[in-house]
Design a protein around this motif. Structure first.
Motif, mmCIF file in Angstrom:
data_model
loop_
_atom_site.group_PDB
_atom_site.id
_atom_site.type_symbol
_atom_site.label_atom_id
_atom_site.label_comp_id
_atom_site.label_asym_id
_atom_site.label_seq_id
_atom_site.Cartn_x
_atom_site.Cartn_y
_atom_site.Cartn_z
ATOM 1 N N TYR A 1 1.431 -1.321 -0.077
ATOM 2 C CA TYR A 1 -0.624 0.167 0.147
ATOM 3 C C TYR A 1 0.869 1.047 -0.038
ATOM 4 N N ASN B 1 -5.156 9.505 -0.796
ATOM 5 C CA ASN B 1 -6.255 8.526 -1.799
ATOM 6 C C ASN B 1 -7.202 8.239 -2.216
ATOM 7 N N THR B 2 -8.421 8.419 -2.459
ATOM 8 C CA THR B 2 -9.258 6.950 -1.341
ATOM 9 C C THR B 2 -10.256 7.018 -2.553
ATOM 10 N N GLU C 1 -5.235 1.686 -9.636
ATOM 11 C CA GLU C 1 -5.751 1.572 -8.152
ATOM 12 C C GLU C 1 -5.088 3.209 -7.797
ATOM 13 N N ARG C 2 -5.977 3.830 -6.370
ATOM 14 C CA ARG C 2 -5.092 4.627 -5.806
ATOM 15 C C ARG C 2 -5.197 5.644 -7.076
ATOM 16 N N GLU D 1 -2.130 14.418 -8.017
ATOM 17 C CA GLU D 1 -3.009 14.003 -6.398
ATOM 18 C C GLU D 1 -3.850 15.320 -6.088
#
Length: 587
Positions: free
Chosen positions: A225, A443-444, A492-493, A499
């Motif tokens: 992660y 980051n969601t 993903e992410r 950002e």
């Protein structure tokens, strides 16, 4: 004394102090799922017993075939050969049916248990759940659930089938020779004598192995992660070393468990070989003295092996039983966590929620641990059409205020309430989150399309509604330039996005939910000042009844705030905009 030995000593004490009661409780919990499929499990057991009978019948038929050939009685050969082949085919078909049925039931129970556990995990008290690492939860959710599901179906039928096979085989041998039957059964007292020791040690090793596996998975999950962070610091070698340390811990425990199993298997094999040689010698003597025929000797030897196999299956149920018990105990630790607080009175705000809701905190104290106060005597209010700012140094308590409003945690004193314009009010709880849209730090964004990320909070939203939310959050300006617009895929992410772009899509998602209260926890930190101000103005113009609470370190946000609260080591008080700007500049 090694760490493993020390753990064994503690576990040994727990065995004496009630581990057997724990195992019974664990299996009672497993049986709550088994009972739902009792008809299928009974059918499974009956088919297994019929298959065992067919196998024994095939062995008896083969004995007669051998005697017929040895005695040149060819007129009986066809019938016995047909019986032998037919019984074998019948047994094969039924065994395959048992295997198929067991797999289908295991999958159904696995899905049911996972669904139940998932529902309980997401409704567990936030503080209690955070005591477990993500990797440990995943290991329990997948590995332990799979173990329980497999054995919830198969354990009872397996032991019934094994016991029936054991005694049916014993009776077949007894029918032909009582002495031979008792000789083949000679290992049973030894197995029974060792059972208590085996149960204790198997449970100890099972628990140690699961815990080591959870630690390893937690490390792997956290490392993957945070891969970008590790690379940026150039500390990949450090984490490679840490991985090997955890692998070594797991290897040592796994090897200790393997060595114990080898020693046990060798001991039991030696006992079994002694009995086997004794039985073989006895059979040769009976054949030599013409007390039995060749077919009977073959039947004795074959069924002695079958009896030994049946006995081993009965004994093998013990570690299966223990592994399931350990896994069930680990799952129960999750499902028995206290639930979040739910208040039925929350529905009293439904009727007027679209006109806006207020948030009010009165004399709130909060501590994560008794010895450290995070908030003391906090008073705060936010109303529809207002932007409220929360400022303070990192770790000062801003996110704690957000968690209280979300109902993730509950005040140790005072109250945090949501109210409508008619004077109805409720304390913040798990159910009141339907009135809140929340954009956290970090980051969601999930893997999928832009549209899929937005529709997470509103399945039925039209494309026009998605574009409207993206426009308010200043995200449509770059999404419309993407190859497939709102149907463009994101990694993903949020891979493939900056950002700031990821933050704007996350805010659009929160707006699409159309909740009267919007919480932005450092959610605009990656935006430039102009975009940030435009985004917040858009929200207040397009959503005039929305109550917005923002945590930020940026003066540009504070200019738009109706009130600014300083959260400073437990103390919360209002600052004027000049004081707020000065404090933020010093952070």
């Amino acid at each position: 004394m090694t760490k493993a030995q020390s753990t064994f000593n503690r576990l040994s004490v727990s065995v004496k102090d009630g581990t057997y009661h724990e195992m019974i409780d664990d299996w009672k919990w497993i049986f709550t799922y088994s009972r739902k499929y009792k008809g299928a499990i009974l059918f499974y057991a009956v088919i297994g017993i019929i298959s065992t009978c067919a196998t024994l019948l095939a062995s008896i038929a083969s004995k007669h075939v051998i005697d017929i050939i040895a005695g040149f009685e060819y007129h009986r050969l066809g019938v016995m050969a047909a019986l032998m082949v037919g019984s074998a085919v019948f047994s094969l078909v039924f065994s395959s049916l048992v295997n198929r049925l067991s797999t289908k039931l295991s999958l159904r129970i696995n899905n049911e248990i996972q669904s139940d556990i998932f529902d309980k995990i997401i409704d567990a008290d936030w503080m209690e759940l955070n005591a477990f690492s993500n990797g440990d939860i995943l290991n329990r959710f997948n590995g332990d659930v799979s173990t329980v599901a497999d054995n919830a179906v198969s354990w009872i039928p397996s032991i019934l089938i094994a016991l029936f096979n054991l005694f049916a085989t014993f009776l077949v041998i007894w029918h032909y020779n009582e002495t031979m039957a008792w000789m083949t059964f000679a290992t049973a007292p030894i197995l029974l004598f060792m059972s208590r020791y085996l149960i204790r040690r198997q449970r100890e090793y099972g628990k140690l192995t699961r815990e080591a596996s959870s630690r390893l998975m937690s490390f792997e999950t956290e490392t993957i992660y945070n891969m970008d962070t590790l690379k940026s610091f150039g500390i990949m070698d450090l984490f490679s070393h840490r991985l090997r340390e955890r692998q070594e811990d797991y290897r040592k425990i796994a090897l200790e468990r393997n060595l114990f199993k080898i020693k046990t298997d060798v001991f039991m094999s030696v006992i079994s070989l002694l009995v086997q040689y004794a039985a073989f010698g006895y059979c040769l003597w009976l054949l030599w003295t013409n007390q039995i025929k060749l077919g009977t000797m073959v039947l004795f030897l074959e069924q002695r092996a079958n009896l030994s196999s049946a006995m081993n299956k009965v004994i093998s149920v013990v570690p299966t039983f223990l592994n399931s018990s350990v896994s069930a105990h680990r799952i129960r630790e999750l499902v028995q966590l206290p639930k979040e607080r739910h208040l039925s009175a929350t529905t009293s705000l439904d009727e007027h929620a679209d006109k806006g809701l207020s948030v009010c905190a009165e004399n709130v104290d909060y501590s994560y641990v008794e010895t450290k106060t995070v908030l003391s005597g906090m008073n705060l209010e936010a109303h529809p059409g207002e932007i409220i700012g929360l400022i303070g140094e990192s770790g000062g308590g801003k996110t704690t205020v957000i968690r209280l409003i979300l109902g993730l945690i509950n005040p140790t004193a005072g109250s945090v309430k949501i109210s409508d314009r008619m004077g109805n009010e409720i304390e913040c709880n798990a159910d009141s989150r339907k009135f809140i849209s929340y954009v956290p730090q970090g980051n969601t964004i999930l893997a999928g399309t832009v549209a899929e990320n937005l529709r997470m909070v509103n399945d039925n939203a039209s494309d026009e509604e998605l574009i409207s939310a993206l426009s308010v959050s200043c995200a449509w300006e770059f999404v419309k330039r993407m190859k497939d617009g709102i149907n463009s895929r994101i990694g993903e992410r949020g891979k493939g996005l900056s950002e700031g772009q990821a933050q704007r899509i996350a805010i659009a998602r929160a707006l699409l939910r159309n909740s009267p209260i919007l919480l932005l926890d450092e959610a605009t930190s990656a935006l430039d000042t102009a975009t940030e101000r435009r985004l917040l103005r858009n929200i207040m113009v397009k959503k005039p009844n929305k109550t917005v609470i923002v945590t930020s370190h940026r003066p540009s946000v504070l200019d738009l705030c109706e009130r600014v609260y300083l959260v400073d080591n437990g103390d919360v008080h209002i600052l004027n905009k000049e004081e707020a700007a000065q404090r933020v500049a010093n952070f």
